[in-house]
Design a protein around this motif. Structure first.
Motif: not given
Length: 83
Positions: A1-30
């Motif tokens: 299962m591939r992780c969804q792309r992050l967006s600021t619309s509140g659609a965070l990835p559902m798969s934590v297994q594939n959550l990369s450091k780049q994905d977490v770095a892209a998260l905002t405080a919001e």
């Protein structure tokens, strides 16, 4: 299962297994505030959705403590004396 792309619309990835450091770095405080609000409301269609969000917040706390610090109480990490 591939992780969804992050967006600021509140659609965070559902798969934590594939959550990369780049994905977490892209998260905002919001993004993290929205995640924490979902956990606080605890209004999920099933228990596994809430568990996914909990694991996501935990991953954020390890990689971006600055973003997760206001919401660490939601992780309920306590040190237990098992001696």
């Amino acid at each position: 299962m591939r992780c969804q792309r992050l967006s600021t619309s509140g659609a965070l990835p559902m798969s934590v297994q594939n959550l990369s450091k780049q994905d977490v770095a892209a998260l905002t405080a919001e993004d993290v505030a929205q995640l924490a609000q979902r956990l606080e409301n605890d209004d999920y269609t099933d228990a596994f959705e809430g568990l996914k969000d909990w694991h996501l917040l935990r991953a954020i706390a390890f990689q971006r403590e600055d973003l997760a610090e206001p919401y660490l109480y939601l992780l309920d990490n306590e040190t237990y004396d098992e001696a």
